[in-house]
Design a protein around this motif. Structure first.
Motif, PDB file in Angstrom:
ATOM      1  N   GLN A 191       0.749  -1.320  -0.071  1.00  0.00           N
ATOM      2  CA  GLN A 191      -0.024   0.049   0.095  1.00  0.00           C
ATOM      3  C   GLN A 191       0.942   1.250   0.035  1.00  0.00           C
ATOM      4  OE1 GLN A 191      -2.515  -0.955   3.428  1.00  0.00           O
ATOM      5  NE2 GLN A 191      -4.088  -1.600   2.149  1.00  0.00           N
ATOM      6  N   ASN A 192       1.984   1.028   0.521  1.00  0.00           N
ATOM      7  CA  ASN A 192       3.214   2.417   0.236  1.00  0.00           C
ATOM      8  C   ASN A 192       3.673   2.468  -0.928  1.00  0.00           C
ATOM      9  OD1 ASN A 192       2.494   3.036   3.189  1.00  0.00           O
ATOM     10  ND2 ASN A 192       4.311   1.532   3.906  1.00  0.00           N
ATOM     11  N   ILE A 193       3.452   1.387  -1.796  1.00  0.00           N
ATOM     12  CA  ILE A 193       3.913   1.825  -3.101  1.00  0.00           C
ATOM     13  C   ILE A 193       3.114   2.685  -3.898  1.00  0.00           C
ATOM     14  CG2 ILE A 193       4.283   0.871  -5.488  1.00  0.00           C
ATOM     15  CD1 ILE A 193       4.901  -1.983  -4.189  1.00  0.00           C
ATOM     16  N   PRO A 194       3.523   3.884  -4.476  1.00  0.00           N
ATOM     17  CA  PRO A 194       2.910   4.965  -5.118  1.00  0.00           C
ATOM     18  C   PRO A 194       1.927   4.582  -5.862  1.00  0.00           C
ATOM     19  CG  PRO A 194       5.172   5.683  -4.973  1.00  0.00           C
ATOM     20  CD  PRO A 194       5.011   4.159  -4.454  1.00  0.00           C
ATOM     21  N   ALA A 216       2.858   1.289 -15.089  1.00  0.00           N
ATOM     22  CA  ALA A 216       3.271   0.052 -15.461  1.00  0.00           C
ATOM     23  C   ALA A 216       2.271  -0.465 -16.464  1.00  0.00           C
ATOM     24  CB  ALA A 216       3.414  -1.041 -14.204  1.00  0.00           C
ATOM     25  N   LYS A 217       0.973  -0.112 -16.048  1.00  0.00           N
ATOM     26  CA  LYS A 217      -0.130  -0.782 -17.004  1.00  0.00           C
ATOM     27  C   LYS A 217       0.131   0.139 -18.226  1.00  0.00           C
ATOM     28  CE  LYS A 217      -3.647  -2.128 -13.792  1.00  0.00           C
ATOM     29  NZ  LYS A 217      -4.435  -1.472 -12.596  1.00  0.00           N
ATOM     30  N   LEU A 218       0.430   1.195 -18.277  1.00  0.00           N
ATOM     31  CA  LEU A 218       0.430   1.997 -19.724  1.00  0.00           C
ATOM     32  C   LEU A 218       1.471   1.427 -20.338  1.00  0.00           C
ATOM     33  CD1 LEU A 218      -0.083   5.714 -18.494  1.00  0.00           C
ATOM     34  CD2 LEU A 218      -1.673   4.125 -19.857  1.00  0.00           C
ATOM     35  N   ASP A 219       2.677   0.874 -20.023  1.00  0.00           N
ATOM     36  CA  ASP A 219       3.746   0.391 -20.572  1.00  0.00           C
ATOM     37  C   ASP A 219       3.509  -0.966 -20.842  1.00  0.00           C
ATOM     38  OD1 ASP A 219       5.100   2.641 -20.088  1.00  0.00           O
ATOM     39  OD2 ASP A 219       6.306   1.786 -18.448  1.00  0.00           O
ATOM     40  N   GLY A 220       2.175  -1.358 -20.349  1.00  0.00           N
ATOM     41  CA  GLY A 220       1.914  -2.940 -21.000  1.00  0.00           C
ATOM     42  C   GLY A 220       2.358  -3.909 -20.155  1.00  0.00           C
ATOM     43  N   ALA A 221       3.244  -3.525 -18.906  1.00  0.00           N
ATOM     44  CA  ALA A 221       3.724  -4.345 -18.236  1.00  0.00           C
ATOM     45  C   ALA A 221       2.842  -5.665 -17.981  1.00  0.00           C
ATOM     46  CB  ALA A 221       4.418  -4.135 -16.966  1.00  0.00           C
ATOM     47  N   VAL A 222       2.861  -6.825 -18.149  1.00  0.00           N
ATOM     48  CA  VAL A 222       2.043  -8.125 -17.586  1.00  0.00           C
ATOM     49  C   VAL A 222       2.347  -8.225 -16.104  1.00  0.00           C
ATOM     50  CG1 VAL A 222       1.523  -9.103 -19.652  1.00  0.00           C
ATOM     51  CG2 VAL A 222       3.682  -9.622 -18.526  1.00  0.00           C
ATOM     52  N   ARG A 223       1.187  -8.708 -15.562  1.00  0.00           N
ATOM     53  CA  ARG A 223       1.201  -8.824 -14.000  1.00  0.00           C
ATOM     54  C   ARG A 223       2.407  -9.371 -13.368  1.00  0.00           C
ATOM     55  NH1 ARG A 223      -2.696  -6.512 -12.106  1.00  0.00           N
ATOM     56  NH2 ARG A 223      -3.031  -6.660  -9.982  1.00  0.00           N
ATOM     57  N   LEU A 267       5.072  -7.709 -11.031  1.00  0.00           N
ATOM     58  CA  LEU A 267       5.427  -8.097  -9.733  1.00  0.00           C
ATOM     59  C   LEU A 267       6.857  -8.190  -9.402  1.00  0.00           C
ATOM     60  CD1 LEU A 267       4.753  -9.766  -7.251  1.00  0.00           C
ATOM     61  CD2 LEU A 267       4.714 -11.831  -8.439  1.00  0.00           C
ATOM     62  N   TYR A 268       7.571  -8.653 -10.666  1.00  0.00           N
ATOM     63  CA  TYR A 268       8.861  -8.849 -10.539  1.00  0.00           C
ATOM     64  C   TYR A 268       9.646  -7.688 -10.760  1.00  0.00           C
ATOM     65  CZ  TYR A 268      13.575 -10.998 -11.277  1.00  0.00           C
ATOM     66  OH  TYR A 268      14.729 -11.608 -11.165  1.00  0.00           O
ATOM     67  N   LEU A 269       9.205  -6.743 -11.419  1.00  0.00           N
ATOM     68  CA  LEU A 269      10.075  -5.611 -11.704  1.00  0.00           C
ATOM     69  C   LEU A 269       9.542  -4.422 -10.816  1.00  0.00           C
ATOM     70  CD1 LEU A 269      10.084  -5.698 -15.633  1.00  0.00           C
ATOM     71  CD2 LEU A 269      12.063  -5.922 -13.989  1.00  0.00           C
ATOM     72  N   ILE A 270       8.509  -4.552 -10.248  1.00  0.00           N
ATOM     73  CA  ILE A 270       8.152  -3.207  -9.451  1.00  0.00           C
ATOM     74  C   ILE A 270       7.951  -3.490  -8.294  1.00  0.00           C
ATOM     75  CG2 ILE A 270       6.333  -1.377  -9.227  1.00  0.00           C
ATOM     76  CD1 ILE A 270       6.392  -1.118 -12.250  1.00  0.00           C
ATOM     77  N   VAL A 271       7.042  -4.635  -7.828  1.00  0.00           N
ATOM     78  CA  VAL A 271       6.532  -4.851  -6.530  1.00  0.00           C
ATOM     79  C   VAL A 271       7.656  -5.252  -5.788  1.00  0.00           C
ATOM     80  CG1 VAL A 271       5.158  -5.976  -5.059  1.00  0.00           C
ATOM     81  CG2 VAL A 271       4.190  -5.199  -7.117  1.00  0.00           C
TER      82      VAL A 271
END
Lengths: 295, 291
Positions: free
Chosen positions: B181-184, B191-198, B202-206
């Motif tokens: 919840q602290n991730i902006p 990430a969604k705009l960039d079309g990153a799949v789930r 998860l791997y690259l951001i979360v």
């Protein structure tokens, strides 16, 4: 009913909706089902315990999963009397309340002093309390046992109350300190101008303000002392002083084949914590996570 | 000056009781366990100084090493069993709908129950005669899987790991939810705009964003394994034939069953050293991957 007449059914084409998040796809329903199954699987062992506690021994062995054929409420009265659960319950209450009182008074006072006042050695003292959090409590069993033997407090309520309070202090201090950061300093200054000393400020300003923090400390302390097993196992030998988890453990080594009696006794131990949990869930989760960093 | 004195008086009187209680019951025992570790002492009579003998004996005892290995199995089970489940659940459960709150509460529930009760419930589940696990296996046609889950030395460490995992997912779930919840939220939108799949999200951001939280969770898994004493003491007592011995049960049995207080103290000190090594080691290993 509105949903039945969706753009798809009218036109046969997929139309982009303005609020795609609102739609619950089959995939999401699948996830929710898995979640539900997982949640039920997690609480099932406890449900099974409660259900089994109302069965007769024969019923328990014959139909381990069914509801009781006859609800045997007398299991509870029998457990209370025969297994000495009443005595154990009283002991658990005494020990838990004793250590809670100590933790609350000392924890709040120390938390206030360490977070709001400036003096020499403050950092050192704070460091000592942090250090204690890294220590696995089970490794202190032997030396604590020897020490209490020398102090002649083994087999007394104090042999549990004092260490429970001591090990709970760091968490209590940090919860109070964290909570007080939201209290403006001006309150204390105003009180001082009104002629209050530090004790007056602590009793009249800080304590009433810190009630929510103290509530969290009480809940966590209650769960820890009520459920503790290791300290009670080592420090208490006297049958009449045994706490609930300790009394229950007698049934665990196959000695107790009266399963319904055992199940009822276990339920008696669990019910208070489940009630506390159901009332204070959010506070417990947050508090335990804050306290968990204690390790 | 009076003002300063009043402050000093308050600080001293206010801190003293807590400090004494804490030092006597938490810090002094640690020093004592190192000290008593140098002595041969049966709890009564004179203690004789034996130097490092107790420590050397523990390190030569194969049972000590088995206990350490079993502790590491619990660590591995916690890290591989609790953390991934908690992480996946936290990604799904971070919204506060009634249903999600219900699932969270259920997952957290075992945390508030005494480990004695949990150990006994799982004792009933694994029981060779009345155990519901074997009954289930029989009824779904897996009769060949039926076994003595706690008695068979080849599998009982895994059997006892199950309740450890089951009971302790809750706190990690809550820790991960608050970290996520602290991730902006802009990160997720971007990430969604960039079309990153789930999976990639998860791997690259979360995971990089909550890496510090994961580190804390791993430390908690390590220290938690040293606390698994209660559960295993109730379920197996470290047996049969010391196959489920943990460092803490090993210490307990040596001290309070055969009354070797000096030896037990030495093992206590080693437990502290080992837990510090594990915690520091895990932190060093993870530092490289830190972002």
């Amino acid at each position: 009913m509105m949903n039945l007449i969706s753009p798809e059914t009218l036109t046969g084409k997929t139309v982009r909706r303005p609020l795609p998040r609102r739609r619950k796809s089959g995939w999401l329903w699948g996830v929710d089902t898995v979640l539900l199954v997982y949640a039920l699987a997690t609480i099932y062992p406890l449900l099974w315990l409660f259900i089994s506690s109302f069965k007769s021994v024969r019923d328990f062995s014959a139909n381990p999963f069914a509801l009781p054929s006859v609800w045997q409420f007398e299991n509870y009265t029998r457990a209370w009397e025969i297994a000495g659960i009443g005595r154990a319950f009283a002991n658990s209450v005494i020990v838990t309340l004793g250590s809670l009182a100590l933790t609350l008074i000392l924890g709040t006072l120390t938390g206030y002093i360490l977070s709001r006042l400036n003096f020499r050695f403050k950092g050192v003292i704070m460091g000592l309390f942090v250090l204690g959090m890294l220590i696995p409590i089970h490794s202190t069993l032997v030396p604590l046992f020897i020490m209490m033997k020398n102090l002649h407090i083994l087999d007394t309520y104090a042999s549990l109350i004092l260490p429970y309070a001591a090990f709970e202090l760091p968490v209590a201090i940090f919860i109070v300190a964290a909570y007080l950061t939201s209290v403006p300093k001006e309150l204390e200054e105003a009180a001082m101008i009104d002629g209050n000393g530090y004790w007056g400020i602590f009793c009249r300003i800080i304590m009433p303000l810190a009630v929510p923090a103290m509530a969290t400390i009480s809940i966590l302390g209650f769960l820890r002392s009520w459920n503790d097993f290791a300290f009670a196992l080592v420090f208490i030998n006297d049958q009449s002083l045994k706490t609930l988890p300790l009394s229950l453990s007698i049934f665990s080594d196959g000695y107790g084949t009266d399963y319904s009696l055992t199940m009822a006794a276990m339920s008696i131990a669990v019910i208070p914590t489940v009630i506390v949990y159901l009332i204070f869930q959010e506070q417990i989760m947050k508090g335990m996570v804050a306290g968990a960093v204690k390790g | 000056m009076a003002f300063v004195n009043r402050l000093r008086g308050f600080v001293v009187i206010g801190l003293l009781p807590a400090l004494v209680l804490y030092v006597v019951f938490v810090l002094v025992p640690i020093v004592w366990s190192v000290y008593y570790g140098f002595y041969n002492w049966k709890g009564i009579g004179a203690a004789s100084f034996t130097g490092l003998d107790n420590y050397a004996e523990a390190l030569r005892d194969p049972i000590f090493w088995r206990a350490l290995k079993n502790n590491l199995i619990i660590v591995a089970a916690s890290i591989l069993g609790q953390l991934p489940v908690a992480l996946v659940l936290s990604l799904i459960l971070r919204k506060s709908t009634l249903f999600h709150r219900f699932v969270r509460s259920a997952v957290f529930m075992p945390m508030v129950v005494s480990t004695v009760v949990i150990g006994m419930i799982w004792g009933y589940i694994y029981h060779p005669q009345i155990g519901i696990l074997n009954v289930i296996l029989q009824n779904i046609g897996l009769g060949s899987w039926i076994r003595d889950w706690l008695g068979d030395a080849r599998i009982n460490m895994y059997s006892v790991s199950a309740p450890v995992i089951w009971a302790n997912i809750g706190p990690y779930l809550i820790i991960f939810i608050s970290a996520i919840q602290n991730i902006p939220s802009e990160m997720e939108d971007a990430a969604k705009l960039d079309g990153a799949v789930r999976a990639k999200w998860l791997y690259l951001i979360v995971i990089p964003m909550i890496w510090d939280t994961i580190k804390v969770a791993i430390v908690l898994c390590i220290s938690g394994s040293l606390k698994a004493f209660d559960l295993i003491y109730i379920m197996t007592g470290g047996g049969p034939a010391q196959s489920t011995e943990l460092l803490a049960t090993y210490m307990y049995n040596n001290t309070f069953e055969v009354f070797r207080y000096g030896y037990g103290s030495a093992v206590s000190s080693l437990i502290i050293v080992i837990s510090l090594i594990l915690v520091l080691g895990s932190q060093l290993l993870m530092r490289k991957r830190g972002v």
